[in-house]
Design a protein around this motif. Structure first.
Motif, PDB file in Angstrom:
ATOM      1  N   PRO A 149      -1.760  -5.789  -0.604  1.00 20.11           N
ATOM      2  CA  PRO A 149      -3.026  -5.560  -1.321  1.00 20.11           C
ATOM      3  C   PRO A 149      -3.463  -6.839  -2.038  1.00 20.11           C
ATOM      4  O   PRO A 149      -2.640  -7.614  -2.513  1.00 20.11           O
ATOM      5  CB  PRO A 149      -2.667  -4.463  -2.331  1.00 20.11           C
ATOM      6  CG  PRO A 149      -1.433  -3.822  -1.804  1.00 20.11           C
ATOM      7  CD  PRO A 149      -0.692  -4.896  -1.075  1.00 20.11           C
ATOM      8  N   PHE A 201       0.831  -1.192   0.000  1.00 13.44           N
ATOM      9  CA  PHE A 201       0.000   0.000   0.000  1.00 13.44           C
ATOM     10  C   PHE A 201       0.877   1.259   0.000  1.00 13.44           C
ATOM     11  O   PHE A 201       2.087   1.192   0.245  1.00 13.44           O
ATOM     12  CB  PHE A 201      -0.926   0.002   1.218  1.00 13.44           C
ATOM     13  CG  PHE A 201      -2.021  -1.020   1.148  1.00 13.44           C
ATOM     14  CD1 PHE A 201      -3.166  -0.780   0.407  1.00 13.44           C
ATOM     15  CD2 PHE A 201      -1.901  -2.230   1.819  1.00 13.44           C
ATOM     16  CE1 PHE A 201      -4.179  -1.724   0.339  1.00 13.44           C
ATOM     17  CE2 PHE A 201      -2.910  -3.177   1.765  1.00 13.44           C
ATOM     18  CZ  PHE A 201      -4.058  -2.923   1.010  1.00 13.44           C
ATOM     19  N   THR A 202       0.262   2.389  -0.279  1.00 10.30           N
ATOM     20  CA  THR A 202       0.990   3.656  -0.330  1.00 10.30           C
ATOM     21  C   THR A 202       1.666   3.928   1.013  1.00 10.30           C
ATOM     22  O   THR A 202       1.007   3.876   2.069  1.00 10.30           O
ATOM     23  CB  THR A 202       0.032   4.812  -0.650  1.00 10.30           C
ATOM     24  OG1 THR A 202      -0.643   4.529  -1.877  1.00 10.30           O
ATOM     25  CG2 THR A 202       0.786   6.124  -0.756  1.00 10.30           C
ATOM     26  N   ALA A 224      -4.028   2.455   5.057  1.00  6.15           N
ATOM     27  CA  ALA A 224      -3.943   0.999   4.964  1.00  6.15           C
ATOM     28  C   ALA A 224      -2.602   0.504   5.490  1.00  6.15           C
ATOM     29  O   ALA A 224      -2.526  -0.531   6.164  1.00  6.15           O
ATOM     30  CB  ALA A 224      -4.156   0.542   3.524  1.00  6.15           C
ATOM     31  N   THR A 225      -1.536   1.252   5.194  1.00  4.64           N
ATOM     32  CA  THR A 225      -0.210   0.871   5.676  1.00  4.64           C
ATOM     33  C   THR A 225      -0.133   0.975   7.195  1.00  4.64           C
ATOM     34  O   THR A 225       0.400   0.093   7.878  1.00  4.64           O
ATOM     35  CB  THR A 225       0.865   1.754   5.027  1.00  4.64           C
ATOM     36  OG1 THR A 225       0.784   1.631   3.613  1.00  4.64           O
ATOM     37  CG2 THR A 225       2.253   1.345   5.480  1.00  4.64           C
TER      38      THR A 225
END
Length: 962
Positions: free
Chosen positions: A536, A511-512, A517-518
């Motif tokens: 992901p 993830f970014t 999400a990270t």
């Protein structure tokens, strides 16, 4: 890459604490690791050499843009311009570009191709360029096609720039017809842009043309019965200048018999329904060109098309056929830059002496050339060869000592074999023998071509042969497989990395950095399994085991529930009532599983709903509108097709009148459905659908498919798949499930057969099984040295020698005033005279032994004398039977005569068993008469594996080639 190799060497732990093995195990692991480091270094070195050659060529270009030394760099620039034109930037997306492994793969082959130039002969590496085959191994959807397409386009520009103005640059082989058609269309779109670049840069030579070389049941093998007389099967095709040709729509809608026949022929034979240059809605159609030996061409009906505008000066304002040749005879006359077709077509290398002679013409042995009709090559034999050619034709060297120079390095630079893992069992055995037979044939033609054929540096007696590039997403024991097919060692690209999901070109998605999400996944365990769980999703695999219900009933229930759920949410999001929209959003949120980090997924749905962006949720649901259902056999597919419609309607009715549907559109993709039918299904799947305004009853909802879907069916709209039973082959499971989740997150649901122990076991070990899928791929089963397989190919290879070697040598070496006496061996008497000569017979045996690969430096048998004796014995049987005096006339009639006791030359690589005959009776068991129309329909059902003619317009995907 050098730094990455150093880091891997320094940081890789071969043994975890407490998991050490015996001293022998540890030594074996260290040796394997050292070998991996060496192979990675070799890979980096090949890429480096390619880049360095381009840098040197760029410097030469700056000094003199037209110098020979500038050619590799100029070809590189033109390659990138072509790909940029073929892949324009999409809205709100970054500019298109190479993936790292694609760029590296092309660079790794720059020296292989550029070393055919004298200026870069020092870059030649025999161990890789000639003695090895490249295997491009990357997961499905990973971009393999673009990688070898890039190498191909680079070779095309390099050939034109170095003086190869016509002739074959690449042969491309595919194991399945559907895949062949789709890849041909894909390549045609790319080469259309490359051709426009070539024209813009005023590079000399023929256009970048594709010869679509497939079986006679897909496209015609010839257009004329005899010179000037059109073949009966093509009489429905209008000539370009006829009144019928003026209005394609009227032609397709006409009820005249000849026009109805044209509509069927156009659907079956026109492989480019959309012009690859303009992709105009005007479409394309078939036309005959009598002045070009009745060439069957595909023409674009858009007058503003770049291809049409470039040919407005044609005599009589004739349209110019698209550079895509359908008919074998047209292909042989043209020698197109790319010869693309099914691997079965390799059997033509020995099918008949006339065909072998025509193929030899493409490899530099053509007799005459007709410049007026676009460099059409011709292969006359006998008396005409001793006279002056017709007006407008010229003799060609080396066939004639005074012939004009047409050929420059006429052998292909590369052979591409896509989906190489499918070459197994008899297909792999026969394919391998014919591939090495091709190499042996080219080696014998090289001395006749003299300096026209490219030579191995410092080995003037050895010609440069095509470099083999294989591609696959499911590989196992590739060294053995490549050795059996091509008798070459393999160089796999990229070489596998040091971990399950990691290598220089690939790493696990993430993830970014710094995103929510990270942050949510910060507590993931720093183990391989923990990193996998936190990554992901790309494709979700699930299994569902039920007890107490029949497998088919369970499958129908699951499919109906899926269809009803999609319809319910689609209707709710399209409703005017905001309460229904909100309720659908809540239902989706509640349906999110309790898997780890589910809170973030649920929050994302709530946030979208809170903003009133129900259109985004509707688009998310629509990604799963089309349900693919894989069946392991056609019987299971028929059961689902016949029962699912009722089950779906009942499931919808149970939800209330707001969710009832008028129709549930399902289609079938199987081996019995013709290519046109499958492409029609694909077009329906790709048709845009607006879930907020359109009725879901009007669009495609389900596809039931057999293994025919596993290759060549690439549709972004496929994201939901169910397996009605586990396929018997792991590679098949990987390929089939890879149809979903290519652009968006997709899911694959396995509904195992309860009474099958293997299916139950897969469910029990679901996670570990799917984590290690690629580790369980079975190696392709290919036995090159099967006695009966070799014996089956010997009649073909004898004919290759007769027409492709002996006849060509006699013709080239004969004085021009004696060439009329050199007739093509096409009768029993002619062949008898040849084989009675002991020296000629021994030469034939030596050629067949070489073609089979008995004494090859790689992949030879352990007992070569046995196979040499086998070949000689088979050749003696042919010699004695032909010379017995019991047979006369055409050689083709001799081979088909069962009284000869010999097997005929192969017509296809699947031509293994003796053909049987099914004859229809004119009366029923009750002695009632049967119309021949009913007989024809019944025979079509038998031939098409139970599919009626109404569902089929061309040959089956699984039919044998012709």
């Amino acid at each position: 890459m050098d730094r990455w190799i150093d880091e891997v060497a320094a940081n890789t732990r071969l043994f975890a604490a407490g998991e050490e093995g015996s001293l022998e195990d540890e030594a074996s692991q260290r040796a394997r690791f050292e070998e991996d480091l060496r192979v990675w270094a070799d890979e980096a070195n090949r890429i480096r050499k390619g880049a360095e050659l381009l840098v040197a060529s760029q410097a030469a270009s700056r000094r003199s843009p037209t110098a020979a030394g500038a050619i590799p760099y100029r070809a590189w620039v033109l390659l990138n311009q072509s790909f940029a034109a073929a892949n324009p930037q999409r809205d709100n997306e970054p500019p298109s570009g190479w993936r790292l492994f694609q760029l590296a793969f092309v660079l790794a082959h720059v020296t292989t191709l550029a070393s055919r130039l004298p200026e870069y002969a020092h870059s030649f590496d025999a161990a890789f360029d000639e003695d090895a085959a490249s295997l491009l191994y990357m997961s499905t959807g990973g971009g393999k096609t673009e990688a070898f397409f890039g190498t191909l386009v680079y070779a095309l520009f390099l050939d034109r720039l170095r003086g190869k103005l016509l002739g074959i640059t690449a042969m491309m082989h595919y194991p399945l017809r559907l895949l062949t058609v789709q890849q041909a269309q894909r390549l045609a779109r790319l080469l259309a842009q490359a051709e426009l670049v070539r024209r813009r840069e005023k590079i000399a030579g023929n256009p970048f043309e594709i010869g679509f070389w497939v079986g006679g049941t897909n496209t015609p093998n010839q257009t004329e019965k005899k010179p000037g007389e059109i073949a009966d099967t093509l009489r429905c095709i209008p000539t370009w200048s006829s009144p019928r040709a003026r209005d394609e729509a009227a032609l397709l809608n006409s009820q005249e018999r000849v026009d109805r026949e044209y509509a069927v022929a156009n659907e079956a034979w026109n492989k480019l329904s959309s012009c690859p240059f303009c992709r105009s809605e005007h479409g394309t159609g078939l036309r005959l060109f009598p002045e070009r030996h009745h060439q069957l061409g595909i023409v674009c009906f858009d007058s503003t098309c770049d291809w049409n505008r470039a040919h407005r000066t044609n005599p009589g304002h004739a349209p110019e056929p698209l550079p895509f040749y359908l008919v074998d005879t047209d292909i042989y006359r043209r020698a197109p830059a790319v010869l693309l077709g099914t691997i079965d077509k390799l059997a033509l290398l020995g099918q008949s002496t006339h065909t072998v002679d025509r193929i030899a013409g493409m490899f530099g042995m053509a007799r005459w050339i007709d410049a007026a009709s676009g460099n059409l090559l011709h292969m006359p034999s006998g008396t005409p060869t001793g006279a002056a050619p017709p007006n407008g034709w010229q003799r060609v060297a080396p066939a004639y000592g005074d012939g004009i120079e047409v050929f420059h390095d006429p052998f292909p630079s590369m052979i591409v074999q896509d989906e190489m893992h499918l070459l197994e069992e008899s297909l792999g055995t026969f394919g391998g023998i014919f591939e090495t037979g091709l190499f042996a044939w080219l080696s014998r033609l090289a001395p006749l071509l003299g300096s026209r054929a490219c030579r191995v540096p410092n080995a003037p007696d050895r010609p440069r042969l095509p470099h083999v590039i294989g591609a696959t997403a499911t590989a196992a024991d590739v060294a053995k497989h490549t050795r059996a097919l091509y008798q070459r060692r393999v160089v796999q690209f990229p070489h596998p990395g040091p971990s399950l999901h990691g290598g220089f070109y690939t790493r696990m998605a993430a993830f970014t950095p710094g995103g929510p999400a990270t942050a949510e996944r910060a507590d993931a365990a720093p183990t391989p399994r923990g990193r996998e769980a936190a990554a992901p999703w790309g494709r979700v695999y699930a299994s569902l085991m039920t007890n107490g219900r029949l497998h088919t009933v369970t499958t129908l229930s699951v499919l109906a529930a899926h269809a009803a759920t999609i319809t319910r949410w689609q209707r709710d999001f399209a409703a005017v009532d905001p309460a229904r929209k909100a309720r659908a959003a809540v239902e989706i949120e509640e349906s999110v599983s309790d898997a780890r980090w589910a809170a973030g997924r649920r929050a994302a749905i709530r946030n979208v709903a809170a903003l009133g962006r129900y259109d985004q949720l509707a688009a998310l649901v629509d990604l799963h509108r089309i349900q693919l259902t894989y069946v392991t056999n056609k019987k299971g597919g028929d059961q689902i097709l016949s029962a699912l419609n009722t089950e779906v309607h009942e499931a919808h009715a149970a939800m209330g009148p707001d969710y009832e549907i008028a129709a549930y559109d399902m289609e079938l993709i199987s081996g019995g459905v013709d290519i046109g039918g499958i492409q029609k299904v694909i077009r329906a799947a790709e048709r845009p659908f607006d879930p907020t305004t359109e009725d879901i009853s009007s669009t495609l909802r389900g596809i039931v498919a057999t293994s025919a879907i596993s290759h060549g069916v690439d549709v972004e709209a496929f994201n939901a798949m169910a397996f009605a039973g586990m396929p018997s082959d792991i590679a098949e499971y990987i390929q089939a499930s890879s149809r979903v989740g290519r652009m968006h997150v997709g899911f694959s649901l396995l509904i195992p057969t309860p009474q099958t122990r293997r299916d139950r076991f897969v469910v029990e070990v679901h996670e570990s099984f799917h984590r290690l899928l690629e580790r369980m791929i079975a190696a392709p089963a290919v036995e090159r040295w099967a006695d009966r397989a070799i014996e089956r190919t010997i009649p073909s290879l004898v004919q290759t020698w007769l027409a492709g070697v002996q006849h060509q040598e006699r013709f080239v070496r004969a004085k021009d005033n004696e060439k009329a006496l050199i007739g093509l061996p096409a009768t029993v008497e002619q062949v008898d005279r040849v084989l009675r000569d002991p020296r000629a017979f021994d030469d034939c045996v030596r050629f067949v032994i070489t073609a089979v690969g008995v004494n090859a430096p790689t992949g030879a048998p352990a007992n070569p004398d046995y196979y040499s004796d086998l070949v000689r014995a088979a050749a003696l049987r042919i010699q004695s039977t032909i010379g017995s005096g019991d047979f006369t006339g055409k050689l083709s009639d001799f081979w088909s005569n069962p009284l000869s006791g010999l097997q005929r030359p192969m017509t296809s690589l699947r031509d293994v068993d003796d053909a049987g005959w099914i004859k229809a009776s004119a009366r029923t068991q009750r002695n009632q008469s049967i119309s021949w129309e009913d007989v024809g329909e019944a025979m079509a059902m038998v031939r098409n594996r139970g599919v009626s003619r109404g569902r089929r317009s061309a040959a089956s995907e699984l039919d044998g080639e012709g």
